[in-house]
Design a protein around this motif. Structure first.
Motif, PDB file in Angstrom:
ATOM      1  N   THR A 122       0.852  -1.185   0.000  1.00 19.16           N
ATOM      2  CA  THR A 122       0.000   0.000   0.000  1.00 19.16           C
ATOM      3  C   THR A 122       0.887   1.234   0.000  1.00 19.16           C
ATOM      4  OG1 THR A 122      -1.795  -1.117   1.140  1.00 19.16           O
ATOM      5  CG2 THR A 122      -1.715   1.281   1.358  1.00 19.16           C
ATOM      6  N   THR A 123       0.650   2.109  -0.950  1.00 19.01           N
ATOM      7  CA  THR A 123       1.475   3.308  -1.049  1.00 19.01           C
ATOM      8  C   THR A 123       0.592   4.544  -1.156  1.00 19.01           C
ATOM      9  OG1 THR A 123       1.664   2.861  -3.421  1.00 19.01           O
ATOM     10  CG2 THR A 123       3.535   2.216  -2.032  1.00 19.01           C
ATOM     11  N   GLN A 128       7.205   5.607   1.567  1.00 19.22           N
ATOM     12  CA  GLN A 128       6.981   4.289   2.171  1.00 19.22           C
ATOM     13  C   GLN A 128       7.326   3.161   1.198  1.00 19.22           C
ATOM     14  OE1 GLN A 128       6.211   3.771   5.420  1.00 19.22           O
ATOM     15  NE2 GLN A 128       6.311   5.989   5.700  1.00 19.22           N
ATOM     16  N   ARG A 445       6.273   5.903  13.351  1.00 20.17           N
ATOM     17  CA  ARG A 445       4.808   5.972  13.302  1.00 20.17           C
ATOM     18  C   ARG A 445       4.176   5.829  11.899  1.00 20.17           C
ATOM     19  NH1 ARG A 445      -0.101   5.206  14.893  1.00 20.17           N
ATOM     20  NH2 ARG A 445      -1.336   6.469  13.532  1.00 20.17           N
ATOM     21  N   PRO A 446       4.669   6.532  10.865  1.00 20.29           N
ATOM     22  CA  PRO A 446       3.984   6.396   9.566  1.00 20.29           C
ATOM     23  C   PRO A 446       3.990   4.950   9.071  1.00 20.29           C
ATOM     24  CG  PRO A 446       5.440   8.309   9.545  1.00 20.29           C
ATOM     25  CD  PRO A 446       5.764   7.532  10.797  1.00 20.29           C
ATOM     26  N   ARG A 449       1.541   2.749  11.228  1.00 20.83           N
ATOM     27  CA  ARG A 449       0.148   2.877  10.792  1.00 20.83           C
ATOM     28  C   ARG A 449      -0.096   2.031   9.546  1.00 20.83           C
ATOM     29  NH1 ARG A 449      -3.919   6.361   7.665  1.00 20.83           N
ATOM     30  NH2 ARG A 449      -5.554   6.505   9.217  1.00 20.83           N
ATOM     31  N   LEU A 450       0.843   2.074   8.616  1.00 17.02           N
ATOM     32  CA  LEU A 450       0.637   1.316   7.385  1.00 17.02           C
ATOM     33  C   LEU A 450       0.649  -0.186   7.642  1.00 17.02           C
ATOM     34  CD1 LEU A 450       2.412   3.563   4.799  1.00 17.02           C
ATOM     35  CD2 LEU A 450       0.073   2.702   4.672  1.00 17.02           C
ATOM     36  N   ALA A 452      -0.682  -1.595  10.105  1.00 16.11           N
ATOM     37  CA  ALA A 452      -2.057  -1.865  10.531  1.00 16.11           C
ATOM     38  C   ALA A 452      -3.012  -1.842   9.339  1.00 16.11           C
ATOM     39  CB  ALA A 452      -2.480  -0.838  11.578  1.00 16.11           C
ATOM     40  N   LEU A 453      -2.851  -0.819   8.506  1.00 13.41           N
ATOM     41  CA  LEU A 453      -3.742  -0.692   7.347  1.00 13.41           C
ATOM     42  C   LEU A 453      -3.514  -1.838   6.354  1.00 13.41           C
ATOM     43  CD1 LEU A 453      -5.825   1.026   5.767  1.00 13.41           C
ATOM     44  CD2 LEU A 453      -3.925   2.363   4.867  1.00 13.41           C
TER      45      LEU A 453
END
Lengths: 674, 674
Positions: A122-123, A128, A445-446, A449-450, A452-453
């Protein structure tokens, strides 16, 4: 630029690339939103890459030895959707392309790995993808060392824009890749001179070529619209013994009135301009219509790898049964059968010996028995190995000369580490964990979060999880970080109280396949609180009764981690005064929330006063204090009101009033109705 | 290395530097914790810098035109404490040095700006100091352009280690500095080849010199123990027209048994080894004792700048009264007197016209009237200027040729922007604000936390604050970010419902001097809900009754930002059914929490059922639902249960059930006791 000349030079290539451009224009126009310019600018590179190099079989997007394609510039999502539709991907159909950015479509605004098998990651949040790709490439090296080049031998290709390269995490990522000579990692830089605010030069004049060279990369500079140059550059990049960056000079929104402008970055929806661009391309079919011959050429590309895949399958089936089973087990993320018994044995031993150790050390004790059992684990730390206790004896260190090493010295790169770990988890075949101080959850953190997503089981080992770290002071003392992680959807936040709970937390973290875990671990020694062995994994219930009230149950003390033993001490004080007090350990809120109400009610019944003890902020605790059958005027919190301070840990606990006596006094006050 | 030879070459320099080394050893030994190696390695550079170059007057640490000294490698805090004690700083006394890392001491584990006037910024989380320094240097340029070089003309000196340079944020920072040719910024790289995990080469083999050059910096490489070389390099660096990096080859823990090892990074407390090191230095006095002649030399250095400061004061007093007043006002962070009236006038006009606009646009409307009034504001965006609405007509763009420009195109560098803004705020004389998408709070997070800890009034303009951003999807839709910011101590999180509340929020953000602000602003248009003008700043109360119940008050709807108008619509539905419903707008929880209980009770009395509506996760809301006189079984939440999705905004609100009807139904259910 002279598009006609380019067209004439290589008409077949041109029309294949034009298909991407036309589909992008159509989809963005239909959605009335999106980013047209990037796919239009990078269509030539993508066409050559998919056409001549990328090892894949569109009919089998899960083929383990496929090359990975990562669109780090995720806003250009129509590039990947166009490509997948064109090559005949079963999930990204024409209907999906037409439903770009609509509710329920696989074709979300930014590519999401959970929406289609062929989307590797996921981008969208910039930087990332390129950082994930470092993890992809490391996982490939590690798997190759383990299973041999006959089974594992593939490249990771990345498309990144100026945004990705300006983001700090890209610095960390290319530093790791350069250090480890990840030679099968190839990054295309979409060098189009444009950002949203205008020319790149408005905000950046750095020399990207020099920068990548300084990080130990091979760099080539090419015209990103010249098919032959693109092909030659990829061929050369595949042969280097370092990672490669190919700087592709491109024109954003090529052939459109908005070409080479920041307007071209966004949604190009003007009908007349679209028509004019298509005329320039020589594209005469209607919206979403790809001429049959062009589609056929693309589908041939999609089928190009089928033979290679079949040959791979034959080679795979020629491996020993044991090797096949193990490869598939690791790829599926299935824990070995022995794990459960190993964890139980450790728990039993610890409950009996009842050592007093820091949970970061407990974590190491767990890893010492787990890592030999799970060759798929890949550990690491952002330069705090001795503090995070993440390295076990058997692992070996991942290095240029030791690709089978399973421990990564990530350097002072929390964000790059987290993103690389996500990439490893997405690649599959390895199970990454990595450590830093809990406070530096902020830096990672960024990527957290990803995780998790994206629903990947990355494990973040976050030690020094409170003011209990002592003298390093408030810059290093997390107070809000438990709340931050708990507020994030699809994340298990474990704060174990002792070695037994740590073992149980690790068991869950190592068996889940769709949820990342945060392990919040103490710097300071903690007594064993689980001194009666139970086979059941109690952490899996999220919260449970650790010590029952004797006599009438007048109070419930809730605590996590290092404060559980404080709760037990408070219970001793209260019980001595005849106040029946239950202690509930709450190592994982999310798992407790997932229990049936009947289970939750047994643990947290209405009636008794409640005091929660945690060396962090109260934020979030009201759910368990006044919520969940509690009452606002019958509950209280013992914890931090703000940032910490620099002093020895014991003094800080006293100073901030996080003590057994303070908790006992809260209970007395609440019972007295104060 | 031959220490005797160095000593012999420059004995006076040697003993001054040895004072730093000895004090460091003594303080760390007394604290039994800390980091000895860095101050011991960089003592020579520090001695030359303070001795020959740094413009300061130890007796006047607030002198506005002093050079700034930033210890980015904050773990080496004993370097700065030693220096300040030696030069005669009034706050960092010998007693403080002896109390290193003890409760209440100014000499915290890592340097904290709130603990001593002469500590310019709080460091420890790596990469922050060097990134702050970019903001210091920009503020100096802007102030100089405004007030002239007679009044503002100083350098920013930074000491950074490998940790700082590996952190991603350093990439963003040096990119900004290079782009803007911040020539008065000089960074010393403590090039000692050591990190905590071992040799730097374990994790990094990049060419830092090449990297800085690629970012447009001037680079020199020197022996960091050669006083003459250090002096010459600083002299040369001051003359460049670009920022300068001086790579100082040093030996960590110089002269100690742990020299050149990772052990040397930490706390060196072995008595015999300490004695041996001191013998090598030729240091014969007892613990914490500095020979009188050495102390006198250091105090002379502390007084060296007194004449320069007096000359500056004379020049300052020769300025016009208006200029002096304005300079002092800006430096003190005092808002101009007209601000209040201007905000009131805007509010009145808006309440009357009642436009429907996105609050990001509301923010621009506020800035359009505020920026001309407050020349100290410096705006910017991380490449989302047109989306964040952060640029107003009068500002001018900060650039090499336009140092008076007040708008910064930060590029895709959320973290670097946030850290630079902190640096500006710390420097003083400017008031920074900068924008990105709310979701990318994640990227800026380490610097946002430090703004709170450092007590600086940085303003983070975070637009696109919910699923209301629509098609960009879950990668760009914040759901947990309000909770993250609210969980952070000393942070105002404003989520205004309309232009009036936005104006009130800005008024607070621009007048506070010790608290950073997060403005969470909508992408989508919102109706004006404050249609009756009030002079009072209602946001300052944190939460207030926006619409009172008609008839018996049976329900209270609480909402923030874009959901306030949904709450009002729900109230309409309920009132039509005879259910008296109050709507409470809660734009700033922190300010509401700070109110007396009597105020809070008037807004949220016991009795009525409560429903909170916010397009984010529930995490944190229980405080207002079941807490604060509420009841768990009489309250409910309408919001997000997890990540968002990619689709048009209106469809998402329907899809996730964040609607007036859903809120009304919750109220009906609660009243019915369901």
């Amino acid at each position: 630029m002279d598009i006609d000349a380019i067209k004439a030079k290589n008409p077949e290539h041109w029309m294949k690339a034009a298909a991407i451009r036309a589909l992008t224009l159509d989809a963005v126009a239909a959605a009335k939103s999106g980013h047209s310019g990037m796919p239009m600018g990078m269509a030539d590179v993508a066409t050559v890459l998919f056409g001549n190099h990328l090892k894949f079989d569109a009919a089998n997007p899960t083929w383990p030895d496929r090359d990975r394609f990562i669109l780090s510039a995720g806003h250009g999502s129509m590039l990947i959707y166009s490509l997948l539709y064109l090559v005949g991907d079963a999930e990204i159909t024409l209907e999906e392309v037409k439903n770009f950015r609509q509710l329920g479509a696989r074709t979300a605004g930014h590519p999401e790995n959970t929406h289609a098998t062929a989307i590797e990651t996921t981008t969208g949040p910039l930087g990332q993808g390129i950082s994930n790709s470092v993890g992809f490439a490391m996982a490939e090296e590690i798997q190759r060392a383990r299973f041999g080049a006959k089974i594992v031998d593939h490249y990771t290709y990345v498309m990144a824009g100026d945004g990705c390269l300006m983001e700090g995490v890209s610095h960390e990522a290319i530093g790791i890749a350069g250090r480890h000579k990840l030679s099968k990692l190839i990054v295309f830089w979409d060098n189009n001179d444009i950002t949203i605010d205008g020319k790149v030069s408005l905000s950046d004049r750095s020399d990207q070529v020099g920068r990548f060279k300084a990080a130990g990369w091979d760099v080539q500079e090419i015209d990103g619209h010249d098919a032959a140059a693109i092909d030659a550059a990829i061929t050369a990049a595949k042969k280097t013994d370092t990672p490669s960056m190919i700087a592709c000079k491109t024109h954003i929104a090529l052939g459109h009135a908005a070409q080479d402008t920041s307007k071209g970055h966004g949604a190009l929806t003007d009908a007349a301009q679209m028509a004019a661009a298509k005329a320039v391309y020589g594209w005469t079919t209607g919206p979403f219509e790809v001429p049959a011959d062009v589609k056929a050429q693309w589908e041939a590309i999609g089928a190009r790898g089928a033979d290679t895949r079949r040959a791979w399958e034959e080679r795979f089936e020629a491996q020993s049964q044991t090797k096949q089973v193990e490869f598939n087990r690791q790829l599926a993320g299935e824990a070995p059968k022995k794990l459960s018994a190993t964890i139980k044995a450790l728990k039993k031993q610890i409950s009996e010996a009842a050592p007093s150790v820091a949970t970061r050390k407990s974590s190491e004790m767990v890893l010492e028995v787990v890592n030999p059992l799970m060759p798929e684990t890949v550990g690491g730390s952002a330069d705090l190995t001795g503090s995070n206790n993440t390295l076990t004896k058997d692992m070996g260190v991942f290095d240029v000369e030791n690709r089978g090493g399973r421990y990564v010295y990530y350097g002072i790169r929390e964000h790059g580490m987290a993103a690389a770990m996500n990439g490893m988890a997405l690649h599959g075949g390895v199970r990454p964990y990595g450590g830093t101080f809990m406070c530096f959850t902020d830096y990672a953190r960024p990527a957290m979060r990803l995780a998790a997503l994206m629903q990947v089981p990355t494990v973040f080992v976050m030690t020094h999880d409170s003011i209990g770290l002592g003298e390093d002071g408030p810059t290093h003392q997390p107070v809000e970080h438990l709340a931050i992680s708990r507020a994030t959807p699809n994340t298990y936040v474990f704060r174990p109280a002792d070695t037994v709970e740590t073992a149980e937390a690790w068991e869950i973290a190592l068996t889940t396949t769709t949820t990342p875990s945060v392990l919040a671990l103490s710097r300071q020694n903690l007594p064993t609180v689980r001194t009666t062995h139970k086979n059941t994994n109690m952490v899996a219930q999220g919260a449970y009764v650790l010590a029952e009230a004797e006599g009438k149950r007048q109070a419930i003390l809730m605590a996590t981690g290092s404060e559980v033993s404080i709760a037990l001490a408070a219970r001793d004080i209260l019980q001595a005064e005849g106040i029946g007090t239950r202690v509930v350990s709450m190592p994982c809120w999310e798992l407790f929330e997932a229990q049936d109400e009947a289970v939750r009610k047994r643990v947290l019944p209405a009636g008794p006063v409640r005091v929660a003890i945690e060396a962090g902020v109260q934020f979030g605790w009201d759910k368990w204090l006044s919520g969940e059958r509690g009452k606002a005027n019958k509950s209280a919190f013992v914890g931090m009101q703000g940032f910490g301070a620099s002093a020895p840990a014991e003094e800080l606990y006293e100073h901030f009033g996080i003590t057994a006596e303070a908790a006992a006094q809260k209970v007395r006050d609440l019972i007295a109705g104060k």
